[in-house]
Motif scaffolding. Structure first.
Motif, PDB file in Angstrom:
ATOM      1  N   ALA A   1     -23.060 -32.221  10.742  1.00  0.00           N
ATOM      2  CA  ALA A   1     -23.197 -31.885  12.041  1.00  0.00           C
ATOM      3  C   ALA A   1     -24.641 -31.114  11.777  1.00  0.00           C
ATOM      4  CB  ALA A   1     -22.248 -30.477  11.732  1.00  0.00           C
ATOM      5  N   ALA A   2     -25.418 -31.018  10.381  1.00  0.00           N
ATOM      6  CA  ALA A   2     -26.518 -30.428  10.804  1.00  0.00           C
ATOM      7  C   ALA A   2     -27.757 -30.601  10.663  1.00  0.00           C
ATOM      8  CB  ALA A   2     -26.988 -29.434   8.813  1.00  0.00           C
ATOM      9  N   LEU A   3     -27.409 -32.251  10.150  1.00  0.00           N
ATOM     10  CA  LEU A   3     -28.643 -33.530  10.454  1.00  0.00           C
ATOM     11  C   LEU A   3     -27.991 -33.787  12.150  1.00  0.00           C
ATOM     12  CD1 LEU A   3     -29.661 -36.112   9.493  1.00  0.00           C
ATOM     13  CD2 LEU A   3     -27.915 -37.260   8.453  1.00  0.00           C
ATOM     14  N   ALA A   4     -27.376 -33.511  12.954  1.00  0.00           N
ATOM     15  CA  ALA A   4     -26.816 -34.247  13.995  1.00  0.00           C
ATOM     16  C   ALA A   4     -27.542 -32.796  14.719  1.00  0.00           C
ATOM     17  CB  ALA A   4     -25.828 -34.342  14.802  1.00  0.00           C
ATOM     18  N   LEU A   5     -27.297 -31.608  15.004  1.00  0.00           N
ATOM     19  CA  LEU A   5     -27.742 -31.007  15.508  1.00  0.00           C
ATOM     20  C   LEU A   5     -29.164 -29.802  15.223  1.00  0.00           C
ATOM     21  CD1 LEU A   5     -24.043 -29.536  15.471  1.00  0.00           C
ATOM     22  CD2 LEU A   5     -25.296 -30.175  17.914  1.00  0.00           C
ATOM     23  N   ALA A   6     -29.837 -30.360  14.200  1.00  0.00           N
ATOM     24  CA  ALA A   6     -30.790 -29.055  13.624  1.00  0.00           C
ATOM     25  C   ALA A   6     -31.933 -29.523  14.955  1.00  0.00           C
ATOM     26  CB  ALA A   6     -31.161 -29.861  12.879  1.00  0.00           C
ATOM     27  N   GLY A   7     -32.425 -28.887  15.119  1.00  0.00           N
ATOM     28  CA  GLY A   7     -33.421 -28.781  16.513  1.00  0.00           C
ATOM     29  C   GLY A   7     -32.221 -28.803  17.606  1.00  0.00           C
ATOM     30  N   ARG A   8     -31.911 -28.745  18.145  1.00  0.00           N
ATOM     31  CA  ARG A   8     -31.696 -29.331  19.261  1.00  0.00           C
ATOM     32  C   ARG A   8     -31.046 -28.115  19.615  1.00  0.00           C
ATOM     33  NH1 ARG A   8     -31.005 -34.583  19.646  1.00  0.00           N
ATOM     34  NH2 ARG A   8     -30.613 -35.947  17.599  1.00  0.00           N
ATOM     35  N   ASP A   9     -30.922 -27.768  21.279  1.00  0.00           N
ATOM     36  CA  ASP A   9     -30.646 -27.020  21.770  1.00  0.00           C
ATOM     37  C   ASP A   9     -29.888 -27.276  22.865  1.00  0.00           C
ATOM     38  OD1 ASP A   9     -30.416 -24.458  23.111  1.00  0.00           O
ATOM     39  OD2 ASP A   9     -32.041 -24.101  24.820  1.00  0.00           O
ATOM     40  N   LEU A  10     -28.230 -27.414  22.072  1.00  0.00           N
ATOM     41  CA  LEU A  10     -27.583 -28.065  22.899  1.00  0.00           C
ATOM     42  C   LEU A  10     -26.166 -27.010  22.921  1.00  0.00           C
ATOM     43  CD1 LEU A  10     -26.768 -31.593  21.260  1.00  0.00           C
ATOM     44  CD2 LEU A  10     -27.712 -30.442  23.480  1.00  0.00           C
ATOM     45  N   GLN A  11     -25.122 -26.966  23.656  1.00  0.00           N
ATOM     46  CA  GLN A  11     -24.238 -25.570  23.648  1.00  0.00           C
ATOM     47  C   GLN A  11     -23.211 -26.107  23.334  1.00  0.00           C
ATOM     48  OE1 GLN A  11     -24.345 -24.790  28.406  1.00  0.00           O
ATOM     49  NE2 GLN A  11     -24.751 -22.955  27.569  1.00  0.00           N
ATOM     50  N   GLY A  12     -21.908 -25.815  22.727  1.00  0.00           N
ATOM     51  CA  GLY A  12     -21.047 -25.859  22.297  1.00  0.00           C
ATOM     52  C   GLY A  12     -19.882 -24.402  23.041  1.00  0.00           C
ATOM     53  N   ALA A  13     -18.244 -24.822  22.774  1.00  0.00           N
ATOM     54  CA  ALA A  13     -17.296 -24.332  22.788  1.00  0.00           C
ATOM     55  C   ALA A  13     -16.992 -23.152  21.845  1.00  0.00           C
ATOM     56  CB  ALA A  13     -16.445 -24.562  22.687  1.00  0.00           C
TER      57      ALA A  13
ATOM     58  N   ALA B   1     -19.475 -25.405  10.670  1.00  0.00           N
ATOM     59  CA  ALA B   1     -19.950 -25.971  10.311  1.00  0.00           C
ATOM     60  C   ALA B   1     -20.397 -26.569  11.720  1.00  0.00           C
ATOM     61  CB  ALA B   1     -19.465 -27.368   9.389  1.00  0.00           C
ATOM     62  N   VAL B   2     -20.075 -26.195  13.205  1.00  0.00           N
ATOM     63  CA  VAL B   2     -20.760 -26.585  14.722  1.00  0.00           C
ATOM     64  C   VAL B   2     -21.223 -25.431  14.942  1.00  0.00           C
ATOM     65  CG1 VAL B   2     -20.217 -27.296  16.022  1.00  0.00           C
ATOM     66  CG2 VAL B   2     -19.100 -28.624  14.862  1.00  0.00           C
ATOM     67  N   ALA B   3     -20.670 -24.244  14.759  1.00  0.00           N
ATOM     68  CA  ALA B   3     -20.778 -22.604  16.248  1.00  0.00           C
ATOM     69  C   ALA B   3     -22.191 -22.393  15.515  1.00  0.00           C
ATOM     70  CB  ALA B   3     -19.888 -22.179  15.678  1.00  0.00           C
ATOM     71  N   GLY B   4     -22.567 -22.222  14.356  1.00  0.00           N
ATOM     72  CA  GLY B   4     -24.040 -22.265  13.834  1.00  0.00           C
ATOM     73  C   GLY B   4     -25.180 -22.678  14.706  1.00  0.00           C
ATOM     74  N   HIS B   5     -25.119 -24.125  14.990  1.00  0.00           N
ATOM     75  CA  HIS B   5     -25.820 -25.023  15.103  1.00  0.00           C
ATOM     76  C   HIS B   5     -26.150 -25.027  16.872  1.00  0.00           C
ATOM     77  CE1 HIS B   5     -26.569 -26.068  10.881  1.00  0.00           C
ATOM     78  NE2 HIS B   5     -25.516 -26.251  11.003  1.00  0.00           N
ATOM     79  N   VAL B   6     -25.575 -24.473  17.230  1.00  0.00           N
ATOM     80  CA  VAL B   6     -25.447 -24.480  19.103  1.00  0.00           C
ATOM     81  C   VAL B   6     -25.360 -23.249  19.921  1.00  0.00           C
ATOM     82  CG1 VAL B   6     -23.345 -26.648  18.689  1.00  0.00           C
ATOM     83  CG2 VAL B   6     -22.938 -24.275  18.843  1.00  0.00           C
ATOM     84  N   THR B   7     -25.747 -23.129  20.888  1.00  0.00           N
ATOM     85  CA  THR B   7     -25.953 -22.693  21.950  1.00  0.00           C
ATOM     86  C   THR B   7     -25.188 -21.911  22.833  1.00  0.00           C
ATOM     87  OG1 THR B   7     -27.305 -23.524  23.201  1.00  0.00           O
ATOM     88  CG2 THR B   7     -28.985 -22.059  21.339  1.00  0.00           C
ATOM     89  N   GLY B   8     -24.972 -21.442  23.124  1.00  0.00           N
ATOM     90  CA  GLY B   8     -23.879 -20.433  24.248  1.00  0.00           C
ATOM     91  C   GLY B   8     -22.435 -20.216  23.829  1.00  0.00           C
ATOM     92  N   ASP B   9     -21.188 -19.844  24.795  1.00  0.00           N
ATOM     93  CA  ASP B   9     -19.814 -20.114  23.793  1.00  0.00           C
ATOM     94  C   ASP B   9     -19.602 -20.317  24.842  1.00  0.00           C
ATOM     95  OD1 ASP B   9     -18.747 -18.681  22.390  1.00  0.00           O
ATOM     96  OD2 ASP B   9     -17.907 -16.712  23.307  1.00  0.00           O
ATOM     97  N   ILE B  10     -19.319 -20.956  25.503  1.00  0.00           N
ATOM     98  CA  ILE B  10     -17.924 -21.840  26.701  1.00  0.00           C
ATOM     99  C   ILE B  10     -16.748 -21.831  25.796  1.00  0.00           C
ATOM    100  CG2 ILE B  10     -17.909 -24.495  27.713  1.00  0.00           C
ATOM    101  CD1 ILE B  10     -20.363 -25.626  27.002  1.00  0.00           C
ATOM    102  N   GLY B  11     -16.266 -21.350  27.042  1.00  0.00           N
ATOM    103  CA  GLY B  11     -15.037 -20.379  27.256  1.00  0.00           C
ATOM    104  C   GLY B  11     -13.829 -22.025  27.498  1.00  0.00           C
TER     105      GLY B  11
END
Length: 343
Positions: free
Chosen positions: A74-86, A92-102
């Motif tokens: 997850a860190a390798l895939a998401l580091a440096g990317r500004d992506l939204q998650g739920a 492990a994923v939540a710490g690398h994504v922005t937003g809080d999609i419901g």
């Protein structure tokens, strides 16, 4: 009686095939980066496992990058990317994504660039829309039919110990040509994406486990597990007034039940069942030891008391009907005692 293990979503017991592959790999002395015969033998084990994982995950033609687990993937895939998650993403994923999609009350996620295929706490399975950048397939891989080449995402996270492989090894699967910024640099291993001498023993176990997991899936093993899970839920809902099972309005993994008994703390349930000989959890194992309400259940609309009163029961291929009924007997008895004390 012997203990009953009902926490397969945290980790699955090591498969015999993985154990045998790991023991054999221990006798291969070479460094995979060495060009001599011993080094080539070690490299051959890695490439065999890479092909096994790719076939099992339906990722022929993709790049399989071995990591220390899905967290590193997850860190390798998401580091440096500004992506939204739920709101229900794994830590492990939540710490690398922005937003809080419901999510809705069934735990279904609105389309997002980062999406989990199946939730570890509730088992809810998502429909992945087109345009997903990163798919967390950690819980789904090996339990339901899934192929990287048809789910449509650019990158996917998987882990060995969720399918009966060893702990400490996972993979990031990428569409060929997808770039990621290496987090570990040095010798240029894993196509320059993850430096460091490869964990040959763990990788060999991962490959063997992936192959065995696909045989189980093809043989209908998880259909039998679903029948056991459904029998457990029918027994509990028939005898435990007010019991709520999260996620039943959506497709779920065949092995997962999230039981909410409001007012009976999940951590207390876990301890009581542990003393009785049953291993269950109060949510993601990565949050173990933290007495807190489930943010996944809160995102689904459950109140704070309900979210703190849940346990996860996750079955595996070796689970028997006798074991789940013994669990049901003890859980119902403990619930009656709790309700009597609270009255």
């Amino acid at each position: 009686m012997s203990r009953v293990y009902l926490d397969h979503n945290a980790t699955m017991p090591l498969r015999a095939e993985a154990r045998a592959a790991m023991i054999s790999a221990m006798d291969v002395a070479g460094n995979p980066s060495s060009v001599h015969a011993e080094g080539r033998a070690a490299k051959a084990l890695i490439e065999k496992a890479r092909a096994q994982v790719a076939r099992a995950f339906g990722a022929e033609g993709a790049d399989v990058v071995f990591t220390s687990g899905a967290t590193e993937a997850a860190a390798l895939a998401l580091a440096g990317r500004d992506l939204q998650g739920a709101a229900v993403e794994h830590d492990a994923v939540a710490g690398h994504v922005t937003g809080d999609i419901g999510v809705d009350g069934a735990g279904r996620i609105a389309p997002a660039p980062v999406m989990q295929l199946a939730n570890s706490e509730t088992g809810v399975v998502q429909d992945l829309p087109a345009g997903v950048e990163v798919c967390d397939a950690t819980q789904a891989f090996g339990k339901i039919p899934v192929a990287f080449n048809w789910i449509g995402c650019r990158m996917a996270l998987i882990s060995a110990h969720k399918i009966g492989g060893p702990k400490g090894i996972g993979a990031l699967v990428l569409q060929r040509g997808t770039d990621v910024a290496a987090q570990l640099t040095g010798g240029g291993q894993e196509m320059g994406r993850r430096a460091g001498t490869e964990n040959v023993v763990g990788i060999a176990g991962f490959g063997a486990a992936a192959e065995a997991a696909m045989r189980d899936l093809d043989a209908g093993v998880w259909d039998r597990v679903r029948d056991l899970r459904d029998a457990l839920e029918a027994r509990l809902t028939g005898e435990a007034e007010g019991l709520v099972i999260a996620g039943t309005a959506a497709p779920r993994l065949p092995n997962t039940s999230c039981l909410i008994s409001a007012g009976w703390k999940g951590e207390t349930q876990v301890m009581q069942m542990d003393l009785a000989g049953f291993a269950v959890s109060a949510g993601s194992a990565c949050s173990s030891g933290k007495v807190r309400e489930s943010r996944v259940l809160r995102a689904m609309g459950y109140d704070a008391v309900q979210a703190a009163s849940a346990i996860r029961v996750s079955l595996g291929p070796e689970t028997t009907e006798d074991e789940i009924m013994r669990f049901a007997d003890r859980w119902l008895a403990q619930r009656d005692k709790h309700r009597a004390r609270a009255a």
